[in-house]
Design a protein around this motif. Structure first.
Motif, PDB file in Angstrom:
ATOM      1  N   ASN A 211       0.842  -1.206   0.000  1.00  0.00           N
ATOM      2  CA  ASN A 211       0.000   0.000   0.000  1.00  0.00           C
ATOM      3  C   ASN A 211       0.874   1.252   0.000  1.00  0.00           C
ATOM      4  OD1 ASN A 211      -2.187  -1.724   0.187  1.00  0.00           O
ATOM      5  ND2 ASN A 211      -2.605  -1.297   2.343  1.00  0.00           N
ATOM      6  N   SER A 216      -1.429   3.883  -3.014  1.00  0.00           N
ATOM      7  CA  SER A 216      -2.874   3.871  -3.245  1.00  0.00           C
ATOM      8  C   SER A 216      -3.489   2.939  -2.213  1.00  0.00           C
ATOM      9  CB  SER A 216      -3.188   3.410  -4.666  1.00  0.00           C
ATOM     10  OG  SER A 216      -4.576   3.495  -4.932  1.00  0.00           O
ATOM     11  N   GLU A 217      -4.814   2.830  -2.230  1.00  0.00           N
ATOM     12  CA  GLU A 217      -5.494   1.943  -1.292  1.00  0.00           C
ATOM     13  C   GLU A 217      -6.269   0.873  -2.049  1.00  0.00           C
ATOM     14  OE1 GLU A 217      -6.012   4.911   2.554  1.00  0.00           O
ATOM     15  OE2 GLU A 217      -7.739   4.595   1.242  1.00  0.00           O
ATOM     16  N   PRO A 218      -6.363  -0.323  -1.466  1.00  0.00           N
ATOM     17  CA  PRO A 218      -7.010  -1.443  -2.160  1.00  0.00           C
ATOM     18  C   PRO A 218      -8.500  -1.198  -2.376  1.00  0.00           C
ATOM     19  CG  PRO A 218      -6.658  -1.979   0.138  1.00  0.00           C
ATOM     20  CD  PRO A 218      -5.946  -0.684  -0.103  1.00  0.00           C
ATOM     21  N   ASN A 219      -8.988  -1.654  -3.509  1.00  0.00           N
ATOM     22  CA  ASN A 219     -10.401  -1.473  -3.838  1.00  0.00           C
ATOM     23  C   ASN A 219     -11.155  -2.806  -3.861  1.00  0.00           C
ATOM     24  OD1 ASN A 219     -12.619   0.285  -4.873  1.00  0.00           O
ATOM     25  ND2 ASN A 219     -12.467  -1.073  -6.630  1.00  0.00           N
ATOM     26  N   TYR A 298      -6.195  -1.995  -7.027  1.00  0.00           N
ATOM     27  CA  TYR A 298      -6.110  -0.757  -6.251  1.00  0.00           C
ATOM     28  C   TYR A 298      -7.018   0.311  -6.850  1.00  0.00           C
ATOM     29  CZ  TYR A 298      -2.528  -2.406  -3.090  1.00  0.00           C
ATOM     30  OH  TYR A 298      -1.876  -3.097  -2.096  1.00  0.00           O
ATOM     31  N   THR A 299      -7.316   1.302  -6.039  1.00  0.00           N
ATOM     32  CA  THR A 299      -8.238   2.348  -6.458  1.00  0.00           C
ATOM     33  C   THR A 299      -7.666   3.186  -7.590  1.00  0.00           C
ATOM     34  OG1 THR A 299      -8.986   2.371  -4.154  1.00  0.00           O
ATOM     35  CG2 THR A 299      -9.804   4.124  -5.555  1.00  0.00           C
ATOM     36  N   THR A 302      -3.904   0.117 -10.249  1.00  0.00           N
ATOM     37  CA  THR A 302      -2.761  -0.788 -10.188  1.00  0.00           C
ATOM     38  C   THR A 302      -3.254  -2.182  -9.805  1.00  0.00           C
ATOM     39  OG1 THR A 302      -1.278   1.003  -9.504  1.00  0.00           O
ATOM     40  CG2 THR A 302      -0.539  -1.246  -9.068  1.00  0.00           C
ATOM     41  N   PRO A 446     -11.978   3.549   0.162  1.00  0.00           N
ATOM     42  CA  PRO A 446     -10.605   3.541  -0.349  1.00  0.00           C
ATOM     43  C   PRO A 446     -10.302   4.754  -1.214  1.00  0.00           C
ATOM     44  CG  PRO A 446     -11.626   1.386  -0.617  1.00  0.00           C
ATOM     45  CD  PRO A 446     -12.721   2.328  -0.198  1.00  0.00           C
ATOM     46  N   ARG A 450      -2.839   7.494  -1.305  1.00  0.00           N
ATOM     47  CA  ARG A 450      -2.752   7.508   0.154  1.00  0.00           C
ATOM     48  C   ARG A 450      -2.497   8.902   0.683  1.00  0.00           C
ATOM     49  NH1 ARG A 450       1.388   6.005   2.013  1.00  0.00           N
ATOM     50  NH2 ARG A 450       0.723   5.570   4.159  1.00  0.00           N
TER      51      ARG A 450
END
Length: 451
Positions: A211, A216-219, A298-299, A302, A446, A450
């Motif tokens: 992360n 980024s943050e997981p979606n 990822y949001t 990625t 998300p 970040r």
């Protein structure tokens, strides 16, 4: 008030040389008494002091106090410890499934809290922690140390500088050897109710790194996993290693009584609470996964491909980042790449006891731009705790919290939540056969970035 979306503020623990930070520790297992106990006493006694230690096992509690070298009262009641000793900071190093209890109580009783990873083991407890942190005016930190190693930091620097353009996908593989990997299945970690599985207990480290690297943050998460090696899959089983009839034929036999540290910390006190440290790896109670693979979107779009192996002949990891302008490859402790021979048993014992030799070396990171030859970036590495990350994390928390960190390595409650939510989603995906949305687990939405 520190919002649940924030990391630790740079003035999280404000104190000066005229006043030592008052610290209380709950949970005197191996992680508590070594990394968050003895190391703090040995390295930071001029600026902090332990004012209380707590554990449900009174015998182990007294041994922990002696090992740490703390001069403070001990308590079997957490509430009594906090109300009596009035700490500034509570450090939580109990069984994973109980982290939320002490985090929430600590915040409600007016203390800052630092918890060992993982934050907790399921989405319900995670939401309870988020709510409690929002309702308090105190700080909550998750003790992620992997971010702080020079090697991990160099990867972050290369990605932040857009060395390979826009990040597109990541492949990450972690290998636990037959000493470290097996150790989880001997203990309470082998039971889902206590650890949330290695998707949470172990992989939270990896997902936090990812992360942070990906920024980024997981979606969404889709995963596979099964129990095919340990637990019920064994051809034979016994009570525990000490009294097993198969000790002469089992490759995993471990004589805990020959491990002086483990005997003094666990065997000598198991009569108090019944906690057995050398349980059979093939007992029927094991219900976590021993092979795991996940795909995470990822949001920022990625894609991550992740796997965790729990019975590898060696312990190490490798990662590859694919970008619009090239590729970065990195790895640590892969013996074929480093042309070294490592005693895996000795390595595991040193890591568990926090007794790694202070050594320096250089480790490569490969950067390969499109249409060009590859470049080798050499990173000065330290073989001390978690690649030099341990002492850097402690220094940041206790010595220089006010100094800005250009790499954003300090982890707050949101970081802790996002790392475990990937593992929780992976569990749910395996159980349902469907992809799981991170936003369906808690009230956190998300973010594409970040920071």
């Amino acid at each position: 008030m520190l919002a649940a979306s924030s990391a630790m503020p740079i003035n999280a623990f404000a104190f000066n040389n005229a006043k030592k930070l008052k610290v209380a520790l709950v949970g005197t297992g191996i992680r508590g008494i070594t990394f968050w106990g003895k190391r703090l006493v040995d390295e930071y006694s001029e600026i902090l002091k332990f004012v209380g230690l707590s554990d449900i096992n009174p015998s182990r509690l007294e041994y922990g106090k002696k090992y740490i070298g703390a001069q403070c009262p001990t308590f079997t009641s957490f509430e009594e410890m906090v109300s009596t000793s009035k700490p500034d900071l509570i450090i939580v190093t109990t069984k994973d499934a109980t982290h939320h209890e002490f985090i929430i109580k600590g915040l409600e009783m007016g203390c800052d809290v630092l918890t060992e990873k993982p934050l907790t083991v399921d989405e319900v407890k995670c939401q309870q922690i988020l709510d409690a942190e929002r309702a308090s005016n105190k700080n909550l930190i998750v003790g992620f140390n992997y971010r702080w190693s020079p090697y991990a930091t160099k990867i972050k620097e290369l990605l932040s500088n857009k060395t390979i353009g826009k990040l597109v996908s990541v492949d990450f593989n972690w290998y636990l050897n037959t000493y470290h990997g097996a150790s989880y299945f001997r203990r309470w970690h082998g039971e889902m109710k206590s650890s949330g599985s290695l998707w949470v207990h172990k992989a939270t480290h990896h997902f936090d790194l990812l992360n942070w690297w990906i920024n980024s943050e997981p979606n969404e998460v889709f995963a596979y996993g099964d129990l095919e090696f340990y637990g019920k899959n064994g051809a034979f089983r016994g009570g525990n290693c000490r009294n097993c009839n198969h000790k002469n034929t089992c490759d995993f036999y471990w004589d805990i009584n020959k491990d002086e540290f483990a005997k003094k910390l666990y065997v000598d006190h198991e009569h108090e609470d019944g906690y057995i440290r050398d349980n059979c790896l093939f007992r029927e109670d094991i219900d976590i996964y021993d092979k795991m693979s996940a795909q995470v979107k990822y949001t920022d779009n990625t894609i991550l491909n992740y796997s965790l192996t729990t019975y590898s002949p060696f312990e190490g990891w490798r990662v590859a980042f694919n970008g619009t302008e090239g590729r970065i490859e990195a790895w640590l402790d892969i013996p074929y790449f480093e042309n070294t021979s490592i005693d895996e048993a000795e390595k595991h014992a040193s890591e568990m006891a926090q007794k790694l030799e202070e050594r320096t070396s250089q480790k490569p990171i490969m950067v390969h731009k499109l249409w060009k030859d590859f470049e080798t970036v050499q990173v000065d590495m330290e073989q001390s705790g978690h690649g030099g990350g341990d002492k850097r994390l402690h220094d940041k928390i206790f010595v220089n919290p006010e100094i800005p960190d250009p790499y954003g390595r300090t982890a707050g409650v949101r970081d802790g939540a996002m790392s475990i939510l990937i593992g929780i989603a992976a569990r749910k995906s395996i159980q349902s056969g469907n992809p799981i949305k991170i936003s369906d687990l808690t009230d956190l939405s998300p973010r594409a970035k970040r920071t």
